[in-house]
Design an enzyme around this catalytic site. Structure first.
Site, short mmCIF file in Angstrom:
data_model
loop_
_atom_site.label_atom_id
_atom_site.label_comp_id
_atom_site.label_asym_id
_atom_site.label_seq_id
_atom_site.Cartn_x
_atom_site.Cartn_y
_atom_site.Cartn_z
N GLY A 14 49.61 -40.00 -32.47
CA GLY A 14 49.18 -39.90 -31.08
C GLY A 14 48.56 -41.19 -30.56
O GLY A 14 48.03 -42.00 -31.32
N ARG A 18 42.62 -41.37 -24.23
CA ARG A 18 41.26 -41.25 -23.70
C ARG A 18 40.26 -42.20 -24.37
O ARG A 18 39.12 -42.32 -23.93
CB ARG A 18 40.78 -39.79 -23.78
CG ARG A 18 41.51 -38.90 -22.76
CD ARG A 18 40.75 -37.62 -22.53
NE ARG A 18 40.92 -36.70 -23.63
CZ ARG A 18 40.01 -35.78 -23.98
NH1 ARG A 18 38.87 -35.67 -23.32
NH2 ARG A 18 40.24 -34.97 -25.00
N THR A 84 53.37 -31.57 -32.68
CA THR A 84 52.89 -31.57 -34.06
C THR A 84 53.97 -31.07 -35.04
O THR A 84 54.04 -31.55 -36.18
CB THR A 84 51.63 -30.68 -34.19
OG1 THR A 84 51.87 -29.42 -33.56
CG2 THR A 84 50.42 -31.34 -33.52
N TYR A 106 44.88 -33.91 -39.62
CA TYR A 106 44.97 -34.84 -38.48
C TYR A 106 44.20 -36.12 -38.83
O TYR A 106 43.09 -36.06 -39.38
CB TYR A 106 44.31 -34.25 -37.23
CG TYR A 106 45.01 -33.08 -36.59
CD1 TYR A 106 46.28 -32.68 -36.98
CD2 TYR A 106 44.38 -32.39 -35.56
CE1 TYR A 106 46.90 -31.59 -36.37
CE2 TYR A 106 45.00 -31.30 -34.93
CZ TYR A 106 46.25 -30.90 -35.35
OH TYR A 106 46.86 -29.84 -34.75
N GLY A 107 44.75 -37.26 -38.43
CA GLY A 107 44.08 -38.54 -38.68
C GLY A 107 42.83 -38.75 -37.86
O GLY A 107 42.02 -39.63 -38.16
N ASP A 108 42.64 -37.93 -36.82
CA ASP A 108 41.48 -38.12 -35.94
C ASP A 108 40.41 -37.05 -36.15
O ASP A 108 39.55 -36.86 -35.31
CB ASP A 108 41.93 -38.14 -34.47
CG ASP A 108 42.58 -36.84 -34.03
OD1 ASP A 108 42.70 -35.91 -34.86
OD2 ASP A 108 42.98 -36.75 -32.85
N GLU A 155 49.01 -21.31 -28.18
CA GLU A 155 48.39 -22.49 -27.57
C GLU A 155 47.71 -22.08 -26.27
O GLU A 155 48.19 -21.19 -25.56
CB GLU A 155 49.46 -23.56 -27.31
CG GLU A 155 49.95 -24.22 -28.57
CD GLU A 155 48.80 -24.79 -29.40
OE1 GLU A 155 48.07 -25.66 -28.90
OE2 GLU A 155 48.60 -24.34 -30.54
N TYR A 349 23.16 -70.20 -49.58
CA TYR A 349 24.50 -69.61 -49.56
C TYR A 349 25.16 -69.78 -50.92
O TYR A 349 25.34 -70.92 -51.39
CB TYR A 349 25.38 -70.25 -48.48
CG TYR A 349 26.81 -69.79 -48.58
CD1 TYR A 349 27.13 -68.44 -48.45
CD2 TYR A 349 27.85 -70.68 -48.86
CE1 TYR A 349 28.43 -67.99 -48.59
CE2 TYR A 349 29.16 -70.25 -48.98
CZ TYR A 349 29.44 -68.89 -48.85
OH TYR A 349 30.73 -68.45 -48.99
N ASN A 360 17.20 -70.14 -61.83
CA ASN A 360 16.46 -70.17 -60.57
C ASN A 360 17.20 -71.07 -59.58
O ASN A 360 17.49 -72.22 -59.90
CB ASN A 360 15.05 -70.70 -60.83
CG ASN A 360 14.15 -70.49 -59.62
OD1 ASN A 360 14.45 -70.99 -58.55
ND2 ASN A 360 13.08 -69.77 -59.80
C1 UD1 Z 1 46.57 -28.98 -31.66
C2 UD1 Z 1 47.05 -27.56 -31.97
C3 UD1 Z 1 46.02 -26.56 -31.48
C4 UD1 Z 1 44.67 -26.84 -32.11
C5 UD1 Z 1 44.26 -28.29 -31.83
C6 UD1 Z 1 43.02 -28.66 -32.62
C7 UD1 Z 1 49.50 -27.61 -31.90
C8 UD1 Z 1 50.70 -27.29 -31.12
N1 UD1 Z 1 48.33 -27.33 -31.34
O1 UD1 Z 1 46.54 -29.10 -30.26
O2 UD1 Z 1 46.42 -25.25 -31.81
O3 UD1 Z 1 43.68 -25.97 -31.60
O4 UD1 Z 1 45.30 -29.20 -32.26
O5 UD1 Z 1 42.59 -29.93 -32.26
O6 UD1 Z 1 49.62 -28.06 -33.03
N2 UD1 Z 1 50.31 -35.75 -33.21
C9 UD1 Z 1 51.33 -36.52 -33.71
N3 UD1 Z 1 52.56 -36.45 -33.13
C10 UD1 Z 1 52.81 -35.65 -32.05
C11 UD1 Z 1 51.75 -34.87 -31.56
C12 UD1 Z 1 50.52 -34.92 -32.15
O7 UD1 Z 1 51.16 -37.25 -34.68
O8 UD1 Z 1 53.95 -35.64 -31.60
C13 UD1 Z 1 49.00 -35.83 -33.84
C14 UD1 Z 1 47.94 -36.40 -32.90
O9 UD1 Z 1 47.82 -37.80 -33.06
C15 UD1 Z 1 46.69 -35.67 -33.34
C16 UD1 Z 1 47.21 -34.35 -33.87
O10 UD1 Z 1 48.58 -34.53 -34.14
O11 UD1 Z 1 46.01 -36.31 -34.39
C17 UD1 Z 1 47.00 -33.20 -32.87
O12 UD1 Z 1 47.69 -33.51 -31.70
P1 UD1 Z 1 47.10 -33.12 -30.28
O13 UD1 Z 1 48.07 -33.52 -29.25
O14 UD1 Z 1 45.70 -33.60 -30.18
O15 UD1 Z 1 47.13 -31.50 -30.40
P2 UD1 Z 1 46.39 -30.49 -29.46
O16 UD1 Z 1 47.17 -30.36 -28.22
O17 UD1 Z 1 44.98 -30.85 -29.37
CA CA Z 2 43.51 -32.86 -30.08
#
Ligand code: UD1
Ligand code: CA
Length: 447
Positions: A14, A18, A84, A106-108, A155, A349, A360
């Site tokens: 992602g 933001r 995802t 998730y990486g974040d 969702e 240094y 010393n």
């Molecule tokens: C997702 C979940 C939601 C959950 C929420 C928790 C799905 C459909 N929904 O929603 O149920 O409550 O996380 O935070 O899974 N990413 C990719 N590739 C993509 C899309 C996303 O790598 O094509 C990665 C993003 O970088 C992120 C993670 O997957 O780290 C989640 O993606 P994000 O778009 O934030 O999912 P949410 O809509 O928040």
């Molecule tokens: Ca998210």
């Protein structure tokens, strides 16, 4: 409970728009390391056979960072972020032949606990979702449970009013059998409010196929995801609060916990004392009973028992301090080993050096380790005495029990036991200071 092989897929494609940043979101630093390092460390705690990171935005930079953090981890590219489910699908070729549990992280999302992940990975169901009771369920996916466990995930965008009332939310972390994943992932569609391939739809698909799906519940704190700079700062504060408490529980004295900053992997032994305003970068280990005085910055270094560092000292990567070493104020040490009992008290240094025990190092000593192109080493033997303001022009070696005269520029090796003086001989002119001053004053008056 079953113990099966584990593979981990980390979603990190992602954009993180933001964050308002040119840097991919997962490379923003938390606790001294990129966000993705937290996910990689969580993944490693499961002792997985494979780790695959799905990259997209800033993929080259993310792949480089991942290779540096965890050389065993693979990266795959998700060229377009179609959801995802689509992201996990990109990891499947890399998992060819793998049998066991696939855990999706998730990486974040940096704070999922190791115990929580272990519970998820060892759960008996075919598919297990990590859920949490949200204080404010907001836009999270909702977990719909029935008599047979987890029935489906809806969702927020697709949920009706009644479903939105559910407080049990999807963290995004999921563990499922590899064969189930392979069999079902092709059945996902993007026929939903977001037009994305939802990983979460696998739950209903699995249930429709007669598989077992269940929920493991964790604290909401663990599921915190980073989307903005403010959330990053709040996560940092939360991490530091917990790290300080843990250090004190483990027997470390923090004079001023609020101004002590830890990295993800900081290790400090019992009875160590950490003064105010000390920052630990990644890769620091401090042994029992060492003391770090105020205003020090340490990174990639080891401090042995009984050593004292600072105030105002900087230990850079590769600094290794032996037992009872003393490093004083305004001293910087990089890629250098100081054996037991070495004293480096002031304004010095040391880079790319080895200093033998009990030596010393006088105030103002500098290892001139860089010639503008290459770095060179300085070797100083045990029990040596380096006079104040010595320039050690590397490569150079000072022997055991040797001395250098203050103000020396040492360009040649000094044998064991020798005294080396490398400076201009002093010339003393009797009365000249007084005559010179008088002449200058006269000159100023007649101008
Ligand atoms: C997702 C979940 C939601 C959950 C929420 C928790 C799905 C459909 N929904 O929603 O149920 O409550 O996380 O935070 O899974 N990413 C990719 N590739 C993509 C899309 C996303 O790598 O094509 C990665 C993003 O970088 C992120 C993670 O997957 O780290 C989640 O993606 P994000 O778009 O934030 O999912 P949410 O809509 O928040
Ligand atoms: Ca998210």
């Amino acid at each position: 409970m079953t113990e099966s092989a584990v593979a981990v897929v980390i979603l990190a494609a992602g954009q993180g728009s933001r964050m308002q940043s040119d840097l991919p979101k997962v490379l923003h630093r938390l606790a001294g390391v990129p966000l993705v390092a937290h996910a990689l460390a969580a993944a490693r705690s499961l002792e997985p056979e494979q780790v695959v990171v799905v990259t997209g935005h800033g993929s080259a930079a993310v792949a480089r960072a991942v290779a540096g953090l965890d050389p065993e981890a693979a990266t795959v590219l998700q060229a377009e972020q179609l959801g995802t489910g689509h992201a996990v699908r990109q990891a499947l070729p890399a998992l060819e032949g793998f049998e066991g549990k696939v855990v999706v992280l998730y990486g974040d999302t940096p704070f999922i606990g190791q115990d929580t992940l272990a519970a998820l990975a060892s759960h008996g169901a075919d598919l297990v979702v990590l859920g949490f009771e949200a204080e404010d369920p907001g836009r999270y996916g909702r977990l719909v449970r029935g008599s047979g466990g987890l029935e489906r995930i809806v969702e927020f965008k697709d949920a009706d009013a009644a479903t939105r009332e559910i407080a049990l939310c999807n963290s995004g972390v999921m563990a499922l059998d590899a064969d189930l994943l392979r069999q079902m992932i092709g059945l996902l569609t993007n026929d939903n409010a977001a037009g994305e391939y939802y990983l979460t739809d696998l739950v209903a698909l699995a249930r429709g196929d007669g598989r077992r799906a269940d929920v493991v519940i964790c604290d909401e704190e663990e599921t915190l995801g980073i989307n903005t700079r403010a959330e990053l700062a709040a996560a940092e504060a939360g991490f530091q609060t917990r790290a300080r408490a843990r250090a004190m529980e483990d027997g470390v004295t923090l004079t001023d916990p609020a101004s002590t900053f830890f990295a993800l992997d900081t290790v400090i032994g019992r009875d160590a004392i950490i003064g105010p305003n000390v920052v630990f970068g990644p890769g620091v280990t401090i042994e029992s009973g060492a003391e770090i005085l105020p205003f020090c910055h340490l990174e990639g270094c080891h401090v042995s028992a009984g050593a004292t560092v600072g105030p105002f000292a900087r230990l850079r990567p590769g600094a290794e301090l032996g037992g009872d070493v003393h490093v004083g104020n305004f001293v910087e040490i990089k890629n250098s080993v100081l054996d037991e009992g070495v004293k480096v008290g002031h304004l010095t240094y040391l880079g790319d050096a080895h200093v033998g025990e009990q030596t010393n190092i006088g105030a103002g000593t500098i290892t001139c380790n860089y010639d503008g192109v290459m770095k060179h080493r300085t070797e100083i033997g045990p029990r040596a005495f380096i006079g104040s303001d010595t320039m050690l022009v590397a490569p150079v070696r000072v022997g055991a029990d040797a001395m250098t005269g203050s103000g020396s520029t040492i360009t040649e090796d000094v044998p064991d036991g020798a005294l080396a003086i490398g400076r201009a001989r002093q010339a003393t002119k009797p009365g000249l200071a007084v005559r010179l001053m008088a002449a200058l004053r006269t000159k100023k008056e007649t101008r």
